[in-house]
Design a protein around this motif. Structure first.
Motif, PDB file in Angstrom:
ATOM      1  N   ARG A  68       0.802  -1.215   0.000  1.00 36.14           N
ATOM      2  CA  ARG A  68       0.000   0.000   0.000  1.00 36.14           C
ATOM      3  C   ARG A  68       0.842   1.277   0.000  1.00 36.14           C
ATOM      4  N   ASP A  69       2.110   1.195   0.438  1.00 31.71           N
ATOM      5  CA  ASP A  69       2.956   2.390   0.310  1.00 31.71           C
ATOM      6  C   ASP A  69       4.278   2.104  -0.391  1.00 31.71           C
TER       7      ASP A  69
ATOM      8  N   TYR B 253      11.912   1.917   4.643  1.00 32.66           N
ATOM      9  CA  TYR B 253      12.797   2.309   3.541  1.00 32.66           C
ATOM     10  C   TYR B 253      12.014   2.334   2.237  1.00 32.66           C
ATOM     11  N   ASP B 254      12.035   3.479   1.557  1.00 32.80           N
ATOM     12  CA  ASP B 254      11.382   3.653   0.264  1.00 32.80           C
ATOM     13  C   ASP B 254      12.464   3.665  -0.809  1.00 32.80           C
TER      14      ASP B 254
ATOM     15  N   GLY C  14      -5.255  -0.163   8.154  1.00 27.17           N
ATOM     16  CA  GLY C  14      -4.337   0.878   7.710  1.00 27.17           C
ATOM     17  C   GLY C  14      -3.163   1.107   8.643  1.00 27.17           C
ATOM     18  N   LYS C  15      -3.188   0.444   9.787  1.00 25.08           N
ATOM     19  CA  LYS C  15      -2.075   0.558  10.732  1.00 25.08           C
ATOM     20  C   LYS C  15      -1.192  -0.688  10.623  1.00 25.08           C
ATOM     21  N   PHE C  16      -0.428  -0.986  11.671  1.00 25.44           N
ATOM     22  CA  PHE C  16       0.487  -2.122  11.680  1.00 25.44           C
ATOM     23  C   PHE C  16       0.351  -2.865  13.004  1.00 25.44           C
TER      24      PHE C  16
ATOM     25  N   GLY D   2       9.728  -4.310  -4.304  1.00 29.79           N
ATOM     26  CA  GLY D   2       9.786  -3.591  -5.565  1.00 29.79           C
ATOM     27  C   GLY D   2       8.507  -3.798  -6.348  1.00 29.79           C
ATOM     28  N   PRO D   3       8.297  -3.029  -7.416  1.00 32.44           N
ATOM     29  CA  PRO D   3       7.062  -3.123  -8.204  1.00 32.44           C
ATOM     30  C   PRO D   3       6.787  -4.519  -8.752  1.00 32.44           C
TER      31      PRO D   3
END
Length: 296
Positions: free
Chosen positions: A28-29, A45-46, A70-72, A248-249
């Motif tokens: 989701r992110d 890490y993004d 939506g949380k963890f 990754g995508p």
């Protein structure tokens, strides 16, 4: 033997952490999340932007996994906590072992039905007090495997029918069949790894059903077929790999968490990258993740 590794591992976050654990790619992110146990943190890490963020945790953090709200859900020494990255807050949900204060939570996964599976272990790494648990629909933790000192995993096959869990000190990886009600049956030995070749740490499963095992003190990662045949050993530049995650995508980027807490001064000087986050590319993708929806 066909090799799946396409590139050499490179360090992408110089954390020099004592003990990183539990990497997970969150769709989701589009970012990798993981924990630091001995200097309690949640890390994100993004890889697209290079952004790195960290949150202090109120106890040793073995994993952080996305939930359907939506949380963890974070696994800390004191139990399962709901973690909100917006506020940085942690809320205790359940302590599976209030009678074992010397234990902590270590590693986890989510199966295709949205059920959370997690393990506990003796923080002193010697007493056989660790167990694999499933979080039930009623929010209670259900013990699901015989006790060992250090549990790792679990990991679940792509079809959702097989669960793998690790007895790290014993050097054994076990496979179990997951029944419709979430109980485990037909527990059998999947692979054994002699201690002098490295201790099996966190497992992960790719889209072909092959099981990847990080080796603690073994300088690498092993990839096994669903039948337990060793297919490939991927050499790493540090000796302690705690777990890998596919991200990754296209899920063909492998991220690996590592550790340095066992190093003396000489070993630390020889392995300056130990305790960092690494990544490399592979031909075979991982499996899309599932958010926790049961019991939370």
């Amino acid at each position: 033997m066909t090799k799946v590794q396409k590139s050499e591992p490179v360090s992408v976050w110089d954390l020099a952490a004592p003990l990183l654990e539990g990497p997970i790619w969150v769709d989701r992110d589009q970012a990798l999340w993981f924990g630091c146990i001995k200097t309690p943190r949640v890390h994100r890490y993004d890889p697209a932007s290079g952004e790195r963020r960290s949150w202090a945790a109120p106890g040793q953090c073995g994993f952080v996994l996305p939930s359907a709200d939506g949380k963890f859900i974070a696994g800390l020494q004191t139990g399962l906590h709901r973690f909100d990255p917006v506020t940085g807050g942690f809320e205790l949900l359940v302590d599976p072992e209030p009678n074992l204060p010397g234990n902590r939570l270590n590693d986890a996964t989510v199966d295709s039905s949205g059920r959370l599976w997690f393990g506990t272990m003796d923080d002193g790494e010697s007493a056989a007090t660790g167990t694999i648990y499933r979080l039930g629909a009623d929010g209670r933790a259900v013990a699901s495997a015989p006790p060992v000192a250090i549990t790792n995993g679990p990991a679940v096959s792509p079809d959702g029918r097989t669960l793998y869990h690790v007895d790290t000190l014993g050097g054994h990886v076990y496979a179990c069949t997951i029944a419709d009600d979430g109980s485990l049956t037909d527990r059998r030995l999947f692979v054994s790894i002699p201690n002098d070749e490295g201790y099996p740490d966190g497992p992960a499963v790719d889209a072909e059903g092959c099981v990847w095992i990080g080796l603690y003190t073994g300088w690498g990662i092993r990839r096994y077929s669903p039948k337990g045949e060793l297919l490939e050993t991927l050499r790493m530049p540090v000796d302690a790999i705690t777990k890998v995650a596919f991200g990754g995508p296209d899920r063909r980027t492998v991220f690996a968490t590592t550790a340095n807490k066992h190093h003396d001064a000489e070993q630390a000087a020889a392995q300056p990258l130990a305790g960092n986050l690494f990544q490399f590319e592979v031909d075979v993708p991982g499996v899309a993740g599932t958010e926790i929806s049961v019991g939370v």
